[in-house]
Design a protein around this motif. Structure first.
Motif, mmCIF file in Angstrom:
data_model
loop_
_atom_site.group_PDB
_atom_site.id
_atom_site.type_symbol
_atom_site.label_atom_id
_atom_site.label_comp_id
_atom_site.label_asym_id
_atom_site.label_seq_id
_atom_site.Cartn_x
_atom_site.Cartn_y
_atom_site.Cartn_z
ATOM 1 N N SER A 156 0.830 -1.348 -0.350
ATOM 2 C CA SER A 156 -0.144 0.182 -0.028
ATOM 3 C C SER A 156 0.892 0.664 -0.087
ATOM 4 O O SER A 156 0.009 2.287 0.108
ATOM 5 C CB SER A 156 -0.867 0.156 1.425
ATOM 6 O OG SER A 156 -1.633 -1.319 1.485
ATOM 7 N N VAL A 157 2.322 1.249 0.431
ATOM 8 C CA VAL A 157 3.452 2.101 0.169
ATOM 9 C C VAL A 157 2.836 2.825 -1.610
ATOM 10 O O VAL A 157 2.779 2.179 -2.142
ATOM 11 C CB VAL A 157 4.819 2.305 0.034
ATOM 12 C CG1 VAL A 157 5.382 2.600 0.008
ATOM 13 C CG2 VAL A 157 4.351 1.766 1.972
ATOM 14 N N ALA A 158 2.858 4.190 -1.216
ATOM 15 C CA ALA A 158 2.799 4.493 -2.673
ATOM 16 C C ALA A 158 3.275 3.955 -4.323
ATOM 17 O O ALA A 158 3.140 3.701 -4.974
ATOM 18 C CB ALA A 158 2.625 6.155 -2.724
ATOM 19 N N THR A 159 4.683 4.255 -3.827
ATOM 20 C CA THR A 159 5.653 3.802 -4.490
ATOM 21 C C THR A 159 5.608 2.617 -5.429
ATOM 22 O O THR A 159 5.446 1.604 -6.420
ATOM 23 C CB THR A 159 6.855 3.896 -4.502
ATOM 24 O OG1 THR A 159 7.083 3.521 -2.769
ATOM 25 C CG2 THR A 159 7.331 5.519 -3.941
ATOM 26 N N HIS B 44 -5.211 -6.380 0.173
ATOM 27 C CA HIS B 44 -5.675 -5.768 1.493
ATOM 28 C C HIS B 44 -6.322 -5.925 2.163
ATOM 29 O O HIS B 44 -6.764 -6.386 2.897
ATOM 30 C CB HIS B 44 -6.685 -4.446 0.645
ATOM 31 C CG HIS B 44 -5.821 -2.985 1.674
ATOM 32 N ND1 HIS B 44 -4.271 -2.785 2.074
ATOM 33 C CD2 HIS B 44 -6.414 -2.302 2.254
ATOM 34 C CE1 HIS B 44 -4.405 -1.586 2.495
ATOM 35 N NE2 HIS B 44 -5.725 -1.735 2.615
ATOM 36 N N LEU B 45 -7.361 -7.211 1.346
ATOM 37 C CA LEU B 45 -8.598 -7.731 2.184
ATOM 38 C C LEU B 45 -8.273 -9.486 3.469
ATOM 39 O O LEU B 45 -8.379 -9.260 3.876
ATOM 40 C CB LEU B 45 -9.689 -8.592 1.514
ATOM 41 C CG LEU B 45 -10.358 -7.628 0.773
ATOM 42 C CD1 LEU B 45 -11.330 -8.382 -0.833
ATOM 43 C CD2 LEU B 45 -11.240 -6.428 1.318
ATOM 44 N N LEU B 46 -6.333 -9.481 3.123
ATOM 45 C CA LEU B 46 -5.459 -9.969 4.154
ATOM 46 C C LEU B 46 -6.194 -9.606 5.137
ATOM 47 O O LEU B 46 -5.634 -10.236 6.270
ATOM 48 C CB LEU B 46 -4.659 -10.633 3.315
ATOM 49 C CG LEU B 46 -4.773 -11.802 1.961
ATOM 50 C CD1 LEU B 46 -3.053 -11.770 1.459
ATOM 51 C CD2 LEU B 46 -5.270 -13.130 2.545
ATOM 52 N N ALA B 47 -5.920 -7.921 5.546
ATOM 53 C CA ALA B 47 -6.219 -7.637 7.090
ATOM 54 C C ALA B 47 -6.989 -8.154 7.562
ATOM 55 O O ALA B 47 -6.840 -7.870 9.398
ATOM 56 C CB ALA B 47 -6.396 -6.106 6.453
ATOM 57 N N VAL B 48 -8.347 -8.994 6.822
ATOM 58 C CA VAL B 48 -9.326 -9.184 8.087
ATOM 59 C C VAL B 48 -8.907 -10.615 8.489
ATOM 60 O O VAL B 48 -8.902 -10.670 9.707
ATOM 61 C CB VAL B 48 -10.478 -9.681 6.907
ATOM 62 C CG1 VAL B 48 -11.860 -9.928 8.011
ATOM 63 C CG2 VAL B 48 -11.687 -8.351 6.817
#
Lengths: 250, 194
Positions: free
Chosen positions: B108-111, B125-129
């Protein structure tokens, strides 16, 4: 010569609108071009614009405003960092204070002022007649100086009871041929279901670790730290009792 | 007290990391569901969500380092990086949660994000759950303070809050699928009858 009327617009939507004279386009004004520097001449340095404080309006050389973007949620980010650090430090201090209070209340081996009740003394029980065969054990007290080696006699030795916030723990060790062959936990916290569940999982691991390590240098069991600490203290007490009993006979 | 300082720090950093993980998850769900109302701008929610995610990773790493420095735990470096070893699965669930957090936060870091497709980034990103779920399991199994009443109450509140935010988001998604909003079409004013 009369001016010609403008041709009717093709788009019907425009035709239906109230007629408005379409103003002629303004004469195009070309901005004056900056003169190019002569060939080979050094490019003049751009005028320095001092950085304006965040949130204020700076001006470019031509007078147009140049606003710096304020960082998003800056105050909330700083507050979250401060809160996290404060919580970490506060919890650490609370755990440390709890640990000291527990040891004072239990009268554990770590206390030096003797407040509260001291550890209940264990007993030395020999399963059979003392045997002259046994491995030598060298104890190294905290001062660092090694005491003379002692031959541990076969038998059963019971350690002192050490109480933590969840209950008392007392350990008994069985020596045979100079090695720890069995460990029995005589007392452990069983005042509630959670303690029983934790200790039923942790105590077998502690007993196995003791036999493997042949001493009290055993690792902590996750989720049973209080039991582990009291177990280790009682175990060391039983080993000390075995050494002192063997030393007095041998 | 000095020989137990690492143990106390392990517990405190673990608790703070768990709270940060739940807060970051909640902020992200509030932002993606646009359920934050109009008082606070969307970029405030997103900015704080990113910040909390980064802090979660920092405190989880700190928790691992401190637990490794606590020699009484008997944890080796491999126990902190490879789940299911000699340390058991009580620690293993925490190790898996750490790797999931790293996989969620770092892309998720911009670069990095500019270089990967948005769909792929969203799936990762859904792995956060599940990472937060494994954090809760790790806390319940290996936490020294798990039998304490105050801990149980705090843990229940945290789990309830996380479950509430996830439920609200899931319900919002299903509602959006049932009643899709019409696409906004901007029409030039010259084309509209007066």
């Amino acid at each position: 010569m009369t001016p010609q009327p403008p041709p009717p617009p093709i788009d019907p939507l425009i035709r239906n609108r109230p007629s408005t004279a379409v103003p002629p386009p303004p004469p195009t004004s070309v901005p004056p071009q900056r003169p190019l520097p002569p060939t080979g001449a050094a490019t003049p340095a751009r005028p320095h614009v001092a950085a304006a404080p965040v949130g204020t309006t700076a001006r470019r050389p031509d007078g147009t405003p140049s606003r710096r973007r304020r960082p998003v949620a800056r105050r909330s980010k700083v507050a979250s960092v401060a809160l996290s650090i404060t919580a970490t430090v506060g919890l650490t201090a609370a755990f440390a204070r709890h640990g000291i209070d527990d040891e004072v209340a239990a009268g554990g081996a770590d206390t030096t002022d003797g407040t509260g009740t001291g550890p209940e003394p264990g007993s030395v029980g020999a399963a059979g007649s003392p045997s002259a065969v046994g491995a030598t054990v060298t104890t190294v007290p905290q001062g660092g100086a090694a005491t003379p080696s002692v031959t541990i006699l076969d038998g059963t030795y019971t350690g002192d009871t050490f109480t933590n916030r969840w209950g008392p723990v007392q350990v008994q060790v069985v020596y045979a041929a100079g090695t720890i062959t069995d460990v029995v936990v005589l007392r452990y916290p069983d005042g509630d279901r959670k303690s029983v569940s934790i200790n039923q999982r942790a105590l077998p691991r502690l007993e196995a670790s003791t036999i493997a390590a042949q001493g009290s240098a055993i690792s902590r069991v996750s989720g049973a730290t209080y039991t582990w600490r009291s177990y280790r203290q009682s175990l060391q007490s039983a080993i000390d009792a075995a050494i002192s009993a063997s030393g007095s006979v041998g | 007290m000095n020989d137990s300082l690492w143990w106390y720090l392990t517990r405190s950093t673990g608790i703070v990391a768990a709270v940060l993980a739940v807060m970051s998850l909640a902020w992200g769900l509030f932002f993606s569901g646009r359920t934050m109302g109009k008082r606070l701008k969307a970029n405030w929610w997103l900015g704080l969500h990113k910040w909390l995610g980064g802090m979660t990773l920092v405190f989880v790493a700190l928790h691992m380092v401190v637990s490794w420095l606590d020699t009484d735990q008997g944890l080796r470096l491999v126990d902190l990086l490879v789940p299911g070893g000699t340390a058991g699965w009580a620690i293993g669930y925490g190790v898996v949660a750490f790797w999931l957090f790293a996989v969620v936060v770092l892309p998720s870091v911009a670069t990095v994000r500019r270089r990967i497709p948005r769909t792929a980034w969203h799936v990762v990103h859904l792995l956060a759950v599940p990472a937060v779920v494994l954090t809760g399991i790790h806390t319940a199994l290996s936490g020294t303070d798990s039998p304490a009443r105050s801990f149980i109450v705090g843990f229940a509140l945290l789990v309830g809050f996380a479950a509430f935010t996830v439920t609200v988001r899931v319900v919002g998604i299903s509602e959006a699928k049932k009643n899709p909003r019409p696409a906004r079409v901007r029409v030039h004013r010259d084309l509209v009858d007066a």
